[in-house]
Design a protein around this motif. Structure first.
Motif, PDB file in Angstrom:
ATOM      1  N   ILE A   4      44.699  21.636 108.459  1.00  0.00           N
ATOM      2  CA  ILE A   4      43.113  21.574 108.571  1.00  0.00           C
ATOM      3  C   ILE A   4      42.701  21.203 110.006  1.00  0.00           C
ATOM      4  N   ALA A   5      43.440  20.777 110.771  1.00  0.00           N
ATOM      5  CA  ALA A   5      43.255  20.477 112.066  1.00  0.00           C
ATOM      6  C   ALA A   5      44.372  20.826 112.941  1.00  0.00           C
ATOM      7  N   SER A   6      44.201  20.992 114.569  1.00  0.00           N
ATOM      8  CA  SER A   6      45.222  21.305 115.462  1.00  0.00           C
ATOM      9  C   SER A   6      44.793  21.110 116.802  1.00  0.00           C
ATOM     10  N   ALA A   7      45.769  20.868 117.686  1.00  0.00           N
ATOM     11  CA  ALA A   7      45.531  20.757 119.066  1.00  0.00           C
ATOM     12  C   ALA A   7      47.074  21.312 119.922  1.00  0.00           C
ATOM     13  N   GLY A   8      46.993  22.081 121.131  1.00  0.00           N
ATOM     14  CA  GLY A   8      48.130  22.584 121.577  1.00  0.00           C
ATOM     15  C   GLY A   8      48.380  23.731 121.224  1.00  0.00           C
ATOM     16  N   ILE A   9      48.032  24.340 120.041  1.00  0.00           N
ATOM     17  CA  ILE A   9      48.241  25.667 119.316  1.00  0.00           C
ATOM     18  C   ILE A   9      46.837  26.233 119.193  1.00  0.00           C
ATOM     19  N   PRO A  10      46.707  27.689 119.232  1.00  0.00           N
ATOM     20  CA  PRO A  10      45.341  28.268 118.934  1.00  0.00           C
ATOM     21  C   PRO A  10      45.152  27.942 117.439  1.00  0.00           C
ATOM     22  N   ARG A  11      43.974  27.480 117.224  1.00  0.00           N
ATOM     23  CA  ARG A  11      43.526  27.340 116.015  1.00  0.00           C
ATOM     24  C   ARG A  11      43.455  28.392 114.995  1.00  0.00           C
ATOM     25  N   ARG A  12      43.445  29.613 115.427  1.00  0.00           N
ATOM     26  CA  ARG A  12      43.318  30.772 114.539  1.00  0.00           C
ATOM     27  C   ARG A  12      44.632  31.131 114.009  1.00  0.00           C
ATOM     28  N   GLU A  13      45.689  30.545 114.818  1.00  0.00           N
ATOM     29  CA  GLU A  13      47.065  30.686 114.290  1.00  0.00           C
ATOM     30  C   GLU A  13      47.557  29.956 113.222  1.00  0.00           C
ATOM     31  N   VAL A  14      46.698  28.536 113.092  1.00  0.00           N
ATOM     32  CA  VAL A  14      47.194  27.801 112.139  1.00  0.00           C
ATOM     33  C   VAL A  14      46.276  26.982 111.074  1.00  0.00           C
ATOM     34  N   ILE A  15      45.003  27.178 111.359  1.00  0.00           N
ATOM     35  CA  ILE A  15      44.058  26.677 110.475  1.00  0.00           C
ATOM     36  C   ILE A  15      44.158  27.453 109.319  1.00  0.00           C
ATOM     37  N   GLU A  16      43.914  26.687 108.036  1.00  0.00           N
ATOM     38  CA  GLU A  16      43.994  27.338 106.525  1.00  0.00           C
ATOM     39  C   GLU A  16      45.343  27.981 106.324  1.00  0.00           C
ATOM     40  N   ARG A  17      46.600  27.783 107.264  1.00  0.00           N
ATOM     41  CA  ARG A  17      47.794  28.473 106.700  1.00  0.00           C
ATOM     42  C   ARG A  17      48.358  27.397 105.790  1.00  0.00           C
ATOM     43  N   ARG A  18      48.991  28.128 104.811  1.00  0.00           N
ATOM     44  CA  ARG A  18      49.787  27.194 103.709  1.00  0.00           C
ATOM     45  C   ARG A  18      50.885  26.455 104.325  1.00  0.00           C
ATOM     46  N   LEU A  19      51.204  25.236 103.624  1.00  0.00           N
ATOM     47  CA  LEU A  19      52.391  24.554 104.055  1.00  0.00           C
ATOM     48  C   LEU A  19      53.618  25.296 103.294  1.00  0.00           C
ATOM     49  N   THR A  20      54.733  25.023 103.934  1.00  0.00           N
ATOM     50  CA  THR A  20      55.864  25.707 103.247  1.00  0.00           C
ATOM     51  C   THR A  20      56.368  24.530 102.185  1.00  0.00           C
ATOM     52  N   PRO A  21      57.094  24.954 101.111  1.00  0.00           N
ATOM     53  CA  PRO A  21      57.414  24.317 100.041  1.00  0.00           C
ATOM     54  C   PRO A  21      58.435  23.099 100.678  1.00  0.00           C
ATOM     55  N   TYR A  22      59.276  23.286 101.609  1.00  0.00           N
ATOM     56  CA  TYR A  22      60.050  22.308 102.252  1.00  0.00           C
ATOM     57  C   TYR A  22      58.954  21.216 102.868  1.00  0.00           C
ATOM     58  N   VAL A  23      58.112  21.413 103.291  1.00  0.00           N
ATOM     59  CA  VAL A  23      57.162  20.347 103.922  1.00  0.00           C
ATOM     60  C   VAL A  23      56.630  19.595 102.912  1.00  0.00           C
ATOM     61  N   GLU A  24      56.144  20.288 101.719  1.00  0.00           N
ATOM     62  CA  GLU A  24      55.618  19.564 100.867  1.00  0.00           C
ATOM     63  C   GLU A  24      56.683  18.466 100.012  1.00  0.00           C
ATOM     64  N   GLN A  25      57.899  18.990 100.101  1.00  0.00           N
ATOM     65  CA  GLN A  25      58.874  18.133  99.705  1.00  0.00           C
ATOM     66  C   GLN A  25      58.903  16.938 100.548  1.00  0.00           C
ATOM     67  N   LEU A  26      59.145  17.088 101.730  1.00  0.00           N
ATOM     68  CA  LEU A  26      59.217  16.172 102.806  1.00  0.00           C
ATOM     69  C   LEU A  26      58.128  15.180 102.734  1.00  0.00           C
ATOM     70  N   MET A  27      56.902  15.447 102.482  1.00  0.00           N
ATOM     71  CA  MET A  27      55.791  14.560 102.425  1.00  0.00           C
ATOM     72  C   MET A  27      55.723  13.845 101.126  1.00  0.00           C
ATOM     73  N   GLU A  28      56.447  14.206 100.065  1.00  0.00           N
ATOM     74  CA  GLU A  28      56.449  13.492  98.779  1.00  0.00           C
ATOM     75  C   GLU A  28      57.514  12.210  99.081  1.00  0.00           C
ATOM     76  N   GLU A  29      58.414  12.454 100.264  1.00  0.00           N
ATOM     77  CA  GLU A  29      59.532  11.329 100.385  1.00  0.00           C
ATOM     78  C   GLU A  29      58.875  10.260 101.092  1.00  0.00           C
ATOM     79  N   ARG A  30      57.327  10.288 101.545  1.00  0.00           N
ATOM     80  CA  ARG A  30      56.682   9.200 101.969  1.00  0.00           C
ATOM     81  C   ARG A  30      57.329   8.338 103.179  1.00  0.00           C
TER      82      ARG A  30
END
Length: 130
Positions: free
Chosen positions: A34-60
């Motif tokens: 939803i937000a970025s800096a240091g990388i062009p916004r058009r490359e990353v905004i609204e891109r879907r997270l990979t399943p592995y990152v979703e799993q890492l987030m759940e580890e808290r």
């Protein structure tokens, strides 16, 4: 999402993190960037997270890549590996993450960068509780 409601703050936080760490940074909700800096916004905004990152987030907990480990890509279709991830937790729920990416200059993260993104993730979690 709850974190998207903080879009002005998340954009400003990304810019501040980038100016301190000199590493590209993204802030994500549970599904997308939803937000970025240091990388062009058009490359990353609204891109879907990979399943592995979703799993890492759940580890808290803070995730940091090892120097000799396989690169982990946090966003589908983006060839920027992740160096650090701090989950955004509010009221016991994971609502997103602050993620530092590899730079093209082979900059490596520091302990200060870990503290910085952990602090920002904690701040965002507190903002969502209000």
């Amino acid at each position: 999402s709850q974190i998207e409601e903080l879009s002005i703050i998340t954009t400003q936080l990304c810019e501040s993190i980038f100016s301190e760490s000199n590493l590209p940074v993204i802030i994500c909700d549970r599904d997308h960037c939803i937000a970025s800096a240091g990388i062009p916004r058009r490359e990353v905004i609204e891109r879907r997270l990979t399943p592995y990152v979703e799993q890492l987030m759940e580890e808290r907990k803070l995730f940091s890549s090892e120097i000799d480990s396989e690169p982990l890509y946090p966003l589908e279709g983006v060839d920027r590996a992740m160096q650090l991830l701090a989950p955004i937790v509010s009221n016991g729920d994971v609502n997103g993450a602050v993620i530092l990416l590899d730079s093209n200059e082979n900059t490596v993260f520091s302990k200060d960068d870990e503290k910085l993104i952990n602090t920002v993730a904690s701040f965002l979690g507190k903002q969502m509780e209000q």
